[in-house]
Design an enzyme around this catalytic site. Structure first.
Site, mmCIF file in Angstrom:
data_model
loop_
_atom_site.group_PDB
_atom_site.id
_atom_site.type_symbol
_atom_site.label_atom_id
_atom_site.label_comp_id
_atom_site.label_asym_id
_atom_site.label_seq_id
_atom_site.Cartn_x
_atom_site.Cartn_y
_atom_site.Cartn_z
ATOM 1 N N ASP A 1 -14.292 1.625 10.904
ATOM 2 C CA ASP A 1 -14.602 1.550 9.479
ATOM 3 C C ASP A 1 -14.894 0.103 9.094
ATOM 4 O OD1 ASP A 1 -15.136 2.666 7.051
ATOM 5 O OD2 ASP A 1 -13.045 2.949 6.455
ATOM 6 N N LYS B 1 0.862 -1.178 0.000
ATOM 7 C CA LYS B 1 0.000 0.000 0.000
ATOM 8 C C LYS B 1 0.896 1.226 0.000
ATOM 9 C CE LYS B 1 -3.593 1.496 3.225
ATOM 10 N NZ LYS B 1 -4.546 0.903 4.160
#
Ligand SMILES: *[C@@H]1O[C@H](CO)[C@@H](O)[C@H](O)[C@H]1NC(C)=O
Ligand SMILES: *[C@@H]1O[C@H](CO)[C@@H](O)[C@H](O)[C@H]1NC(C)=O
Ligand SMILES: *[C@@H]1O[C@H](CO)[C@@H](O)[C@H](O)[C@H]1NC(C)=O
Ligand SMILES: *[C@@H]1O[C@H](CO)[C@@H](O)[C@H](O)[C@H]1NC(C)=O
Ligand SMILES: *[C@@H]1O[C@H](CO)[C@@H](O)[C@H](O)[C@H]1NC(C)=O
Ligand SMILES: *[C@@H]1O[C@H](CO)[C@@H](O)[C@H](O)[C@H]1NC(C)=O
Ligand SMILES: *[C@@H]1O[C@H](CO)[C@@H](O)[C@H](O)[C@H]1NC(C)=O
Ligand SMILES: *[C@@H]1O[C@H](CO)[C@@H](O)[C@H](O)[C@H]1NC(C)=O
Length: 861
Positions: free
Chosen positions: A655, A559
């Site tokens: 989340d 990432k």
């Protein structure tokens, strides 16, 4: 780590501003209603614009002069006041009978705003008076302008060109801010004008939040959110009522123009003094409305059966609030008068028995209806009363008053489809999504403004390249929680960040045994073929995720953050922070990182099967069996349970959603993306800016901004229904009641229709007991109050039980269950933990003990 790795992907659902807003729930304080019939408005601004002297009306109200009110007025212009407002006085042209208010006007060549201080929030009358007086340099008839409040459009590109007459507009707006503004916004090259303004408090009890709906019969909530424009106020069967005779300075007109069957109508009246009021509603309408009414002519004799009917023209494409006033001034004794009430030929109330409503004769009663725009087909509203049963003894029906109020539409407008920011909110764009607002019954008046302000601020501060992020919600929502702390690893200023020799600092900062390794940038370049777009497997909260192959042929997910994004840096920091301390079979593991050349790169185990969502819908992957879905939910629940309880401080993920639950090659679920996570002391909460993903966001957290792990529970409940139904959590193209999966599933469950929304591909493989347990768990997660929701341990137990129930039932499609054979149930907890340890035991650093001691240190950072 074991040789297996995973992808971190965070594709976001479509998210628009309005969508984001529609999750907002607020409740503002409501004050006790006034109980005497003299209402003195706490806010009372009466302005006779353009007038040099104050103006006293016959009803006793005194309007202040223009000069006394200029302090309220601000002109939104850099241009100095050389062309300021102009006052005109030309009484000769004004119709004689009219109020003196129309004899002067103020002209606004530039956008100008009146700002009123509101000493008590609640409903406000806003009354505007217009008449295009003649003027030497301005032709008022040709003026085109808009009038709006902070949130509501009252008039859009309004002009008197087509109808030169005295014009009076009346609105009712629930204000929850200490300031209220009225902005006059001329169209380009034009100007605005106004003759007089009233901004006056109305009693709180005047409007309630809900009303009966036609059609279908139900309840509409959320009127507090809507602005109302008074279209008609009719004193049926009686004379006009002027503001001085009305408790709230309103006008009531007689019903003659609207009565479409006057031949059947007979006036009824009693002395106004004889009218009684129930305790709570003395101010709703004056007694002179209730003391007169229309009844059926000759209905007592055996005449033909008919309805009393009134028709009023209204604008299409708005819903209307219709308030009907009743008072039994015709009966001699109780329980004699029964009748039906119809609105646009639909039954509003059948067998209305005023006696049972009021327990007395000559007692005021009113009823509100919301008539849906879809039921207004010919541009008119018809209100009828008629016999409930032709055989009944007293053949009569009565109506005393009608009020018709236009309800602001999805654009928060009472005039057109443009919202205050000038954006078109018509059918093709976000009209539907805005309707969600109404559907949810959510309020966002004051805070919407706050958020708009925040958005503006963030817009101005937006980092370069922000558009590339598709994680709009996380860009939009967080503001305050991203403060840098002195011990922060990364500076929040990207320029500083770049100049850091941060490799050493990171290595020193993280416990050496927690981070597997530091990756040189060159190695990651090589692993991803120089960050080839072909290698992108997802776009996450702060950058892209690449599939990489390390030298030892291990697959990893890489990432790469965008170091110019302040938000990205914060999320990067949080994620590194969290993941370096957390190890669990059901949490995604961090393998390493790279911060060379101001890069922000995290390297994770690769999750071969990607996000859970792509196995539910929107892809052509083979669907998951019910058992697999249960396993996955159980896995995710374990991961979250560990987050919540595995440490001195509970960690709230914030989340939880199906794109953050990743699946490895064996479909073992792992929770990922800790960029928003936050530590919360157990059994406590922290106040924080609201973050999360639309559709999953806990409404209570949203309201209170106080974070507890119960917010994750809510989101997880949404996930459970998403898994069951295999549809997006928000689907704006569906009919309103179905848009939001949480609401829809709860509703269908209540109706006993849940089976209709289950993913049809698996519906008949689910045993009813398993389903029952599962839905029970999901539903509990979605309770409005966090305190009513179970904790993750309870959810986990219920899900495991649901799995057991499924397994012990005669197997339906056992062969489909790919993972059934490697999870053993019986004493599920034990076995599974053993299994998870087996999976990670090749990494001696990550014992639970080490982990917990790390988390205990967490507070100090
Ligand atoms: C209007 O006000 C001015 C000064 O403020 C005063 O001289 C004048 O008499 C007033 N006119 C009327 C009609 O009250
Ligand atoms: C003012 O404008 C209207 C509409 O544009 C027009 O019909 C009218 O003639 C104009 N009046 C004057 C005095 O110019
Ligand atoms: C002008 O408006 C008045 C009041 O709204 C209405 O009664 C009248 O019919 C209108 N006239 C025209 C020509 O539209
Ligand atoms: C105004 O709206 C808020 C919600 O936005 C509600 O709580 C409040 O009761 C309303 N007040 C009145 C008097 O309508
Ligand atoms: C009822 O009374 C109103 C005013 O008092 C009057 O205008 C109207 O014509 C009356 N209607 C009938 C049918 O008598
Ligand atoms: C109402 O909306 C429909 C569909 O959105 C549109 O076709 C129609 O023109 C609108 N009617 C009016 C009077 O604006
Ligand atoms: C009264 O109106 C309702 C709705 O328009 C209609 O269904 C009913 O038949 C009417 N009653 C009579 C007696 O005309
Ligand atoms: C009107 O009805 C439609 C569909 O019947 C519904 O989607 C919409 O939410 C309703 N509008 C209001 C304001 O209740």
């Amino acid at each position: 780590m074991g040789g297996e790795n995973k992808v971190v992907a965070k594709p976001q659902a479509m998210c628009s501003l309005c969508l984001a807003f529609s999750v907002f729930v607020f409740s503002l304080t409501n004050c006790a209603s006034v109980s005497d019939s003299h209402f003195s408005p706490p806010n009372n601004y009466l302005i006779d614009c353009g007038s040099t002297n104050k103006t006293k009306l016959k009803d006793g109200r005194i309007f202040k002069s223009d000069y006394d009110t200029t302090s309220l007025l601000s002109t939104n212009e850099d241009v100095q006041a050389s062309v300021d407002s102009i006052n005109i006085k030309a009484s000769s042209s004004v119709p004689l009978s009219s109020l003196p208010l129309y004899q002067t006007a103020r002209i606004f060549p530039e956008e100008s705003t009146y700002t009123f201080h509101i000493s008590k929030t609640g409903p406000l009358w806003v009354r505007l008076y217009f008449f295009p007086l003649p003027h030497s340099s301005y032709n008022l008839t040709s003026a085109v302008f808009s009038v709006q409040t902070e949130r509501i459009v009252l008039l859009h590109d309004f002009s008197m060109r087509t109808n030169i007459t005295l014009l009076f507009k009346e609105y009712l707006i629930n204000v929850s801010d200490s300031k209220f503004s009225l902005k006059f916004k001329p169209k380009k090259k034009s100007f605005a004008f106004i003759n007089a303004i009233e901004v006056v408090s109305a009693p709180d009890a005047l409007i309630s939040n809900s009303a009966a709906t036609v059609p279908p019969v139900g309840e509409s909530k959320g009127l507090f959110l809507s602005a109302l424009q008074i279209s008609y106020r009719v004193n049926v069967g009686g004379p006009p009522i002027n503001p001085n005779k009305d408790t709230l300075s309103r006008n009531w007109e007689p019903d003659n123009p609207y009565n479409i069957f006057p031949e059947g109508t007979r006036n009824a009246s009693v002395p106004a003094k004889s009218i009684r009021y129930p305790k709570d509603a003395p101010l709703i309408a004056p007694s002179s409305v209730y003391s007169t009414g229309a009844q059926m002519k000759d209905a007592q004799v055996n005449g033909p059966n008919f309805n009393l009917s009134w028709r009023m023209n209204v604008e299409s494409n708005y819903s209307y609030l219709i308030r009907m006033h009743f008072c039994d001034i015709v009966s001699k004794s109780l329980n004699q008068l029964y009748f039906n009430v119809y609105i646009n030929e639909m039954v509003g109330m059948s067998d209305l028995d005023l006696s049972s409503q009021t327990k007395a004769l000559r007692t005021a009663f009113y009823k509100d209806f919301v008539l849906n725009e879809s039921a207004i087909t010919d541009g008119s509203i018809t209100v009828q009363v008629g016999l409930a049963n032709p055989q009944q003894s007293a053949r009569n029906a009565i109506l005393n008053g009608i009020e018709v109020m236009k309800i602001s539409n999805a654009a928060d407008s009472l005039d057109g489809l443009f919202s205050v920011d000038g954006k078109y909110k018509g059918p093709s764009s976000t009209r539907k999504t805005m309707k969600i607002v109404a559907g949810f019954g959510l309020a966002f008046a004051a805070t919407a403004l706050l958020f708009i302000a925040m958005i503006c601020i963030r817009w101005h501060k937006r980092p370069q390249g922000w558009e590339k992020r598709n994680n709009f919600s996380s860009w939009l929502l967080p503001l305050s929680s991203s403060q840098p702390t002195s011990s922060c690893l990364f500076s929040t200023k990207s320029s500083n960040y770049g100049s850091r020799k941060s490799k050493n600092r990171i290595s020193g900062y993280f416990p050496s045994n927690m981070i597997e390794r530091f990756f040189p940038f060159s190695e990651l370049q090589q692993a991803t073929n120089n960050f080839d777009e072909q290698a992108v497997v997802g776009v996450g909260g702060f950058g892209k995720v690449y599939l990489g192959m390390l030298e030892d042929r291990t697959k990893v997910a890489i990432k790469r953050g965008n170091p110019t994004s302040e938000q990205g840096i914060n999320e990067f920091r949080t994620e590194l922070d969290m993941l370096s301390k957390l190890r669990h079979r059901h949490l995604v593991s961090l393998i390493g990182f790279c911060d060379e050349n101001s890069e922000m790169i995290l390297v994770y185990e690769y999750m071969a099967n990607g996000p859970l969502r792509s196995h539910l819908y929107g892809s052509n992957l083979t669907h998951l069996s019910w058992k697999q879905r249960l396993e996955i939910c159980i896995g995710a629940a374990r991961g979250l349970h560990y987050l919540h309880t595995g440490a001195a401080q509970s960690i709230v993920h914030r989340d939880v959603k199906t794109t953050n639950i990743l699946l490895d090659e064996n479909f073992v679920a792992k929770v990922s993306d800790f960029g928003l996570s936050k530590a919360v002391p157990n059994k406590a909460y922290v106040s924080t800016a609201v973050k999360g993903s639309f559709g999953y966001l806990d409404p209570e957290y949203f309201r209170s901004q106080q974070l507890t792990e119960k917010s994750d529970i809510y989101s997880f409940g949404v996930v459970l229904f998403e898994v069951l139904c295999a549809r997006p959590v928000i689907c704006p193209t569906l009919p309103t009641e179905r848009v939001n999966i949480a609401d829809w599933a709860k509703q269908q469950h209540r109706r006993g229709m849940l089976h209709k929304i289950i993913d049809p591909r698996i519906a008949d493989t689910i045993t009813s007991n398993s389903l029952k347990k599962y839905v029970e768990a999901a539903e509990k997660c979605l309770q409005d109050q966090g305190i009513d929701r179970p904790n993750m341990g309870d959810v986990l137990r219920n899900l495991e039980y649901a799995l057991q129930l499924q397994e012990t039932a005669p197997s339906i499609h056992a062969s489909e269950d790919k993972i059934a054979d490697f999870i053993v149930f019986g004493s599920p907890d034990e076995k599974k933990e053993d299994h998870s340890r087996a999976k990670t035991s090749d990494d001696p650093n990550f014992t639970n003990f080490a982990l917990f001691s790390q988390i205990t240190n967490f507070q100090g950072r």
